[in-house]
Design an enzyme around this catalytic site. Structure first.
Site, PDB file in Angstrom:
ATOM      1  N   VAL A   1      -6.772  -6.201  -2.402  1.00 52.15           N
ATOM      2  CA  VAL A   1      -5.740  -4.907  -3.294  1.00 52.15           C
ATOM      3  C   VAL A   1      -5.607  -4.461  -4.327  1.00 52.15           C
ATOM      4  O   VAL A   1      -5.656  -4.124  -5.652  1.00 52.15           O
ATOM      5  CB  VAL A   1      -5.129  -4.444  -2.281  1.00 52.15           C
ATOM      6  N   CYS A   2      -5.010  -6.378  -4.894  1.00 53.83           N
ATOM      7  CA  CYS A   2      -4.253  -6.094  -6.681  1.00 53.83           C
ATOM      8  C   CYS A   2      -5.768  -5.779  -7.680  1.00 53.83           C
ATOM      9  O   CYS A   2      -5.099  -4.881  -8.222  1.00 53.83           O
ATOM     10  CB  CYS A   2      -4.052  -7.134  -6.777  1.00 53.83           C
TER      11      CYS A   2
END
Length: 178
Positions: free
Chosen positions: A50-51
């Protein structure tokens, strides 16, 4: 501990920055940005899923933040060398803002977003005004990414100096403070 309406906790951290010469390391502190709005966001760790979507999302809107006299700073508890390896692998695109290395985890701790159990920062976002006062904070669990558009909306709302009603969007009426 960070509190809205109070002075934002101080930080001075090593960071990965992009320059004309490529990627470099630089020491960055909150004081470097006095007179500007700061959008400081923490993410859990490099080389995750997700980062990079968040990092690239902020990157895509960097011009909009700059038009609002704001700088964007990303941060995690990884090292500056981990940040560099991740950027060199190509996962982050053409990074246009610093990524801070909070290796000692003191900054995440002082901002209240350190997950002691996992030893990483939660997904947290802070907006600091040009005088160094924390004006906004939101913390998500590790699974849920943030909205860059919502961050821009809140930044613009804070900059009006007025009261902004439910679902306010830039260009809409505000309520004067009495």
């Amino acid at each position: 501990m960070a509190k809205v309406g109070e002075r934002a906790p101080y930080f001075a951290l090593d960071a990965l920055v992009s320059t004309d010469k490529g990627k470099e390391f630089k020491r960055i502190s909150i004081d470097d940005y006095r007179g500007k709005w700061i959008v400081l966001f923490f993410y859990p760790m490099d080389f995750t899923f997700v980062c990079p979507t968040e990092i690239k999302g902020f990157n895509q809107k960097i011009t909009e933040f700059q038009k609002l006299n704001a700088v964007v700073l990303g941060a995690s508890t990884d090292t500056k060398f981990s940040h560099l390896a991740w950027a060199q692998r190509g996962d982050l695109g053409a990074l246009q803002y610093p990524i801070l290395a909070d290796v000692k985890k003191e900054t995440a701790q002082s901002y209240g977003c350190l997950d002691d159990k996992e030893g990483v920062a939660l997904r947290a976002l802070y907006i600091i005004d040009p005088d160094g006062t924390l004006q906004y904070m939101v913390v998500h669990n590790l699974d849920v990414g943030r909205s860059v558009d919502e961050t821009l909306r809140v930044l613009e709302a804070l900059q009006t100096g007025a009261l902004c009603p439910l679902n306010w969007k830039p260009g809409q009426k505000t309520i004067p403070k009495e």
